[in-house]
Design a protein around this motif. Sequence first.
Motif, PDB file in Angstrom:
ATOM      1  N   ASP A 161       0.834  -1.194   0.000  1.00  0.00           N
ATOM      2  CA  ASP A 161       0.000   0.000   0.000  1.00  0.00           C
ATOM      3  C   ASP A 161       0.870   1.246   0.000  1.00  0.00           C
ATOM      4  OD1 ASP A 161      -2.249  -1.555   0.099  1.00  0.00           O
ATOM      5  OD2 ASP A 161      -2.848  -0.960   2.136  1.00  0.00           O
ATOM      6  N   ARG A 162       0.293   2.328  -0.500  1.00  0.00           N
ATOM      7  CA  ARG A 162       0.894   3.649  -0.302  1.00  0.00           C
ATOM      8  C   ARG A 162       0.474   4.097   1.095  1.00  0.00           C
ATOM      9  NH1 ARG A 162      -1.145   2.883  -5.198  1.00  0.00           N
ATOM     10  NH2 ARG A 162       0.040   3.413  -7.076  1.00  0.00           N
ATOM     11  N   GLY A 163       1.266   3.757   2.075  1.00  0.00           N
ATOM     12  CA  GLY A 163       0.897   4.008   3.458  1.00  0.00           C
ATOM     13  C   GLY A 163       1.288   5.407   3.906  1.00  0.00           C
ATOM     14  N   HIS A 164       0.294   6.210   4.293  1.00  0.00           N
ATOM     15  CA  HIS A 164       0.578   7.548   4.794  1.00  0.00           C
ATOM     16  C   HIS A 164       1.398   7.479   6.089  1.00  0.00           C
ATOM     17  CE1 HIS A 164      -2.609   8.841   2.086  1.00  0.00           C
ATOM     18  NE2 HIS A 164      -2.401  10.106   2.428  1.00  0.00           N
ATOM     19  N   LEU A 165       2.411   8.326   6.216  1.00  0.00           N
ATOM     20  CA  LEU A 165       3.020   8.561   7.520  1.00  0.00           C
ATOM     21  C   LEU A 165       2.145   9.570   8.268  1.00  0.00           C
ATOM     22  CD1 LEU A 165       6.874   8.665   6.859  1.00  0.00           C
ATOM     23  CD2 LEU A 165       5.490   6.790   7.752  1.00  0.00           C
ATOM     24  N   ASN A 166       2.060  10.780   7.752  1.00  0.00           N
ATOM     25  CA  ASN A 166       1.120  11.768   8.279  1.00  0.00           C
ATOM     26  C   ASN A 166      -0.264  11.398   7.750  1.00  0.00           C
ATOM     27  OD1 ASN A 166      -0.396  14.002   8.964  1.00  0.00           O
ATOM     28  ND2 ASN A 166       0.857  15.468   7.839  1.00  0.00           N
ATOM     29  N   PRO A 167      -1.161  10.881   8.596  1.00  0.00           N
ATOM     30  CA  PRO A 167      -2.435  10.351   8.095  1.00  0.00           C
ATOM     31  C   PRO A 167      -3.418  11.442   7.692  1.00  0.00           C
ATOM     32  CG  PRO A 167      -2.318  10.136  10.474  1.00  0.00           C
ATOM     33  CD  PRO A 167      -0.989  10.667  10.042  1.00  0.00           C
ATOM     34  N   ASN A 168      -4.083  11.247   6.569  1.00  0.00           N
ATOM     35  CA  ASN A 168      -5.035  12.254   6.105  1.00  0.00           C
ATOM     36  C   ASN A 168      -6.186  12.431   7.087  1.00  0.00           C
ATOM     37  OD1 ASN A 168      -7.660  10.787   4.798  1.00  0.00           O
ATOM     38  ND2 ASN A 168      -5.851   9.507   4.518  1.00  0.00           N
ATOM     39  N   GLY A 169      -6.513  11.376   7.846  1.00  0.00           N
ATOM     40  CA  GLY A 169      -7.601  11.454   8.808  1.00  0.00           C
ATOM     41  C   GLY A 169      -7.301  12.291  10.031  1.00  0.00           C
ATOM     42  N   HIS A 170      -6.062  12.776  10.164  1.00  0.00           N
ATOM     43  CA  HIS A 170      -5.681  13.629  11.292  1.00  0.00           C
ATOM     44  C   HIS A 170      -5.694  15.104  10.908  1.00  0.00           C
ATOM     45  CE1 HIS A 170      -3.572  10.519  14.117  1.00  0.00           C
ATOM     46  NE2 HIS A 170      -4.738  10.101  13.678  1.00  0.00           N
ATOM     47  N   HIS A 171      -6.396  15.425   9.810  1.00  0.00           N
ATOM     48  CA  HIS A 171      -6.390  16.793   9.303  1.00  0.00           C
ATOM     49  C   HIS A 171      -7.749  17.211   8.761  1.00  0.00           C
ATOM     50  CE1 HIS A 171      -2.026  17.322   9.544  1.00  0.00           C
ATOM     51  NE2 HIS A 171      -1.937  16.068   9.164  1.00  0.00           N
ATOM     52  N   ALA A 172      -7.938  18.524   8.730  1.00  0.00           N
ATOM     53  CA  ALA A 172      -9.052  19.131   8.016  1.00  0.00           C
ATOM     54  C   ALA A 172      -8.584  19.527   6.621  1.00  0.00           C
ATOM     55  CB  ALA A 172      -9.550  20.359   8.778  1.00  0.00           C
ATOM     56  N   VAL A 173      -9.517  19.698   5.707  1.00  0.00           N
ATOM     57  CA  VAL A 173      -9.198  20.204   4.369  1.00  0.00           C
ATOM     58  C   VAL A 173      -8.726  21.661   4.512  1.00  0.00           C
ATOM     59  CG1 VAL A 173     -10.230  20.814   2.138  1.00  0.00           C
ATOM     60  CG2 VAL A 173     -10.867  18.661   3.267  1.00  0.00           C
ATOM     61  N   PRO A 174      -7.660  22.108   3.812  1.00  0.00           N
ATOM     62  CA  PRO A 174      -6.923  21.429   2.742  1.00  0.00           C
ATOM     63  C   PRO A 174      -5.688  20.642   3.205  1.00  0.00           C
ATOM     64  CG  PRO A 174      -6.246  23.706   2.806  1.00  0.00           C
ATOM     65  CD  PRO A 174      -7.292  23.552   3.880  1.00  0.00           C
ATOM     66  N   SER A 175      -5.361  20.696   4.505  1.00  0.00           N
ATOM     67  CA  SER A 175      -4.196  19.916   4.958  1.00  0.00           C
ATOM     68  C   SER A 175      -4.396  18.433   4.672  1.00  0.00           C
ATOM     69  CB  SER A 175      -3.969  20.133   6.452  1.00  0.00           C
ATOM     70  OG  SER A 175      -3.592  21.461   6.725  1.00  0.00           O
ATOM     71  N   ARG A 176      -5.660  17.984   4.746  1.00  0.00           N
ATOM     72  CA  ARG A 176      -5.985  16.591   4.439  1.00  0.00           C
ATOM     73  C   ARG A 176      -5.504  16.228   3.038  1.00  0.00           C
ATOM     74  NH1 ARG A 176     -10.234  13.265   6.568  1.00  0.00           N
ATOM     75  NH2 ARG A 176     -10.879  11.632   5.119  1.00  0.00           N
ATOM     76  N   ASN A 177      -5.746  17.142   2.062  1.00  0.00           N
ATOM     77  CA  ASN A 177      -5.319  16.890   0.684  1.00  0.00           C
ATOM     78  C   ASN A 177      -3.803  16.876   0.559  1.00  0.00           C
ATOM     79  OD1 ASN A 177      -7.843  18.775   0.844  1.00  0.00           O
ATOM     80  ND2 ASN A 177      -8.165  17.564  -1.005  1.00  0.00           N
ATOM     81  N   ALA A 178      -3.144  17.742   1.352  1.00  0.00           N
ATOM     82  CA  ALA A 178      -1.695  17.884   1.241  1.00  0.00           C
ATOM     83  C   ALA A 178      -0.947  16.625   1.663  1.00  0.00           C
ATOM     84  CB  ALA A 178      -1.227  19.072   2.080  1.00  0.00           C
ATOM     85  N   THR A 179      -1.593  15.747   2.440  1.00  0.00           N
ATOM     86  CA  THR A 179      -0.918  14.513   2.860  1.00  0.00           C
ATOM     87  C   THR A 179      -0.727  13.533   1.706  1.00  0.00           C
ATOM     88  OG1 THR A 179      -2.967  13.371   3.511  1.00  0.00           O
ATOM     89  CG2 THR A 179      -1.871  14.728   5.195  1.00  0.00           C
ATOM     90  N   PHE A 180      -1.373  13.803   0.575  1.00  0.00           N
ATOM     91  CA  PHE A 180      -1.275  12.880  -0.564  1.00  0.00           C
ATOM     92  C   PHE A 180      -0.094  13.244  -1.471  1.00  0.00           C
ATOM     93  CE2 PHE A 180      -5.408  11.948   1.001  1.00  0.00           C
ATOM     94  CZ  PHE A 180      -5.659  10.638   0.654  1.00  0.00           C
ATOM     95  N   THR A 181       1.026  13.551  -0.855  1.00  0.00           N
ATOM     96  CA  THR A 181       2.277  13.691  -1.597  1.00  0.00           C
ATOM     97  C   THR A 181       3.060  12.406  -1.422  1.00  0.00           C
ATOM     98  OG1 THR A 181       4.394  14.856  -1.736  1.00  0.00           O
ATOM     99  CG2 THR A 181       3.273  14.903   0.391  1.00  0.00           C
ATOM    100  N   LEU A 182       3.723  11.970  -2.464  1.00  0.00           N
ATOM    101  CA  LEU A 182       4.430  10.689  -2.428  1.00  0.00           C
ATOM    102  C   LEU A 182       5.645  10.718  -1.515  1.00  0.00           C
ATOM    103  CD1 LEU A 182       3.913   9.878  -6.164  1.00  0.00           C
ATOM    104  CD2 LEU A 182       3.196   8.393  -4.286  1.00  0.00           C
ATOM    105  N   THR A 183       6.060  11.901  -1.074  1.00  0.00           N
ATOM    106  CA  THR A 183       7.121  11.978  -0.072  1.00  0.00           C
ATOM    107  C   THR A 183       6.571  11.721   1.330  1.00  0.00           C
ATOM    108  OG1 THR A 183       6.828  14.383  -0.076  1.00  0.00           O
ATOM    109  CG2 THR A 183       8.647  13.484  -1.382  1.00  0.00           C
ATOM    110  N   ASN A 184       5.263  11.556   1.451  1.00  0.00           N
ATOM    111  CA  ASN A 184       4.630  11.269   2.744  1.00  0.00           C
ATOM    112  C   ASN A 184       4.150   9.824   2.845  1.00  0.00           C
ATOM    113  OD1 ASN A 184       3.403  11.911   5.349  1.00  0.00           O
ATOM    114  ND2 ASN A 184       1.418  11.935   4.295  1.00  0.00           N
ATOM    115  N   VAL A 185       4.475   8.988   1.869  1.00  0.00           N
ATOM    116  CA  VAL A 185       4.027   7.600   1.923  1.00  0.00           C
ATOM    117  C   VAL A 185       5.216   6.651   1.904  1.00  0.00           C
ATOM    118  CG1 VAL A 185       1.823   8.133   0.819  1.00  0.00           C
ATOM    119  CG2 VAL A 185       3.732   7.329  -0.580  1.00  0.00           C
ATOM    120  N   VAL A 186       4.960   5.440   2.392  1.00  0.00           N
ATOM    121  CA  VAL A 186       5.965   4.387   2.433  1.00  0.00           C
ATOM    122  C   VAL A 186       5.317   3.087   1.969  1.00  0.00           C
ATOM    123  CG1 VAL A 186       7.319   5.423   4.303  1.00  0.00           C
ATOM    124  CG2 VAL A 186       5.420   3.888   4.856  1.00  0.00           C
ATOM    125  N   PRO A 187       6.117   2.119   1.491  1.00  0.00           N
ATOM    126  CA  PRO A 187       5.537   0.819   1.109  1.00  0.00           C
ATOM    127  C   PRO A 187       5.110   0.062   2.359  1.00  0.00           C
ATOM    128  CG  PRO A 187       7.711   1.150   0.114  1.00  0.00           C
ATOM    129  CD  PRO A 187       7.554   2.176   1.190  1.00  0.00           C
TER     130      PRO A 187
END
Length: 302
Positions: A161-187
């Motif tokens: 999976d593209r596993g979030h480090l900083n989870p999108n569920g810990h944010h409100a929009v637009p910070s929620r959207n910003a977590t979808f950068t590939l520098t924030n995910v790990v295998p």
Amino acid sequence: MLSRMQTLGNLFALLSLLCCVHADVVERFEDVPECVKYFYKEKVPEWGASAPGAARLCHRFSNRYHFATLYDTNHRIAVYAAYKFQPSNGGGREKRWFVEPQYLSRSDSQFKAEGVAALQLVDMSWQAEMKEGYWLGKDHPGVYQGERQALNEDYTHSGFDRGHLNPNGHHAVPSRNATFTLTNVVPQNPKLNQDAWRIHESRLADLFRDTCSEAFVLVGAVPSAGDWIVKNNVRRVNILEYLWNAYCCVDNNGVPVQSGGATARNTGANRVEQLSLDELGEFLQQFSNSPVGALFYNNCRA
């Protein structure tokens, strides 16, 4: 006369904009007030700072910063992400995956040829905000986006999976959207990502909402010795050995009221171990030849 006034007005507006734009890639988090605020009392951890290829990213989206990442360009996964918890305001799940434009403008060989440090110089003519890889490719045809960061195609058919480090569920929009950068995910192992780690993140969200005036969080990855996502016989993204996180919860006066940490091996064992910050420091010390130091100011003690 009106036309001249309009021209001068546009020029002043442009100069005003240029004076306030900050690079996405920075030499020190402490140099960017809008970025260092994601660390409790602006204390940046020593953990991982001296790793070869470490780069400091201030993630910019919708013309403002949302969190910070120490990124390992050699393994193409983050050392850690730092953020402040926000109660979710809904908004659904972002469908795009972003890359960091200022982080791919020139190759390491070009930097070395110019006699400068590769990770201290970016092409400032490129936008500072993260952008979807497809459209960035349209803007800059022929430029390879994945020299120092992971790409979406690295994860395709990888079994991870593209596993979030900083989870999108810990944010409100637009910070929620910003977590979808590939520098924030790990295998991340799919079972761990979709079960035990997801439950852990949800329980932390409940804790932060109920207990904290502010919650400062670090989420990191410990790379494996030799497991990689391989594409076209090239080692692209390191498959981490462990996930970890740490939090410092403070009251209305900024006084710490609770802290903790957790680790999880990146396997189908699907188990999260709860730790104190001291225990987490001892855990991380296994993977470092230099002292880990406190993850938060005064180790989040009142």
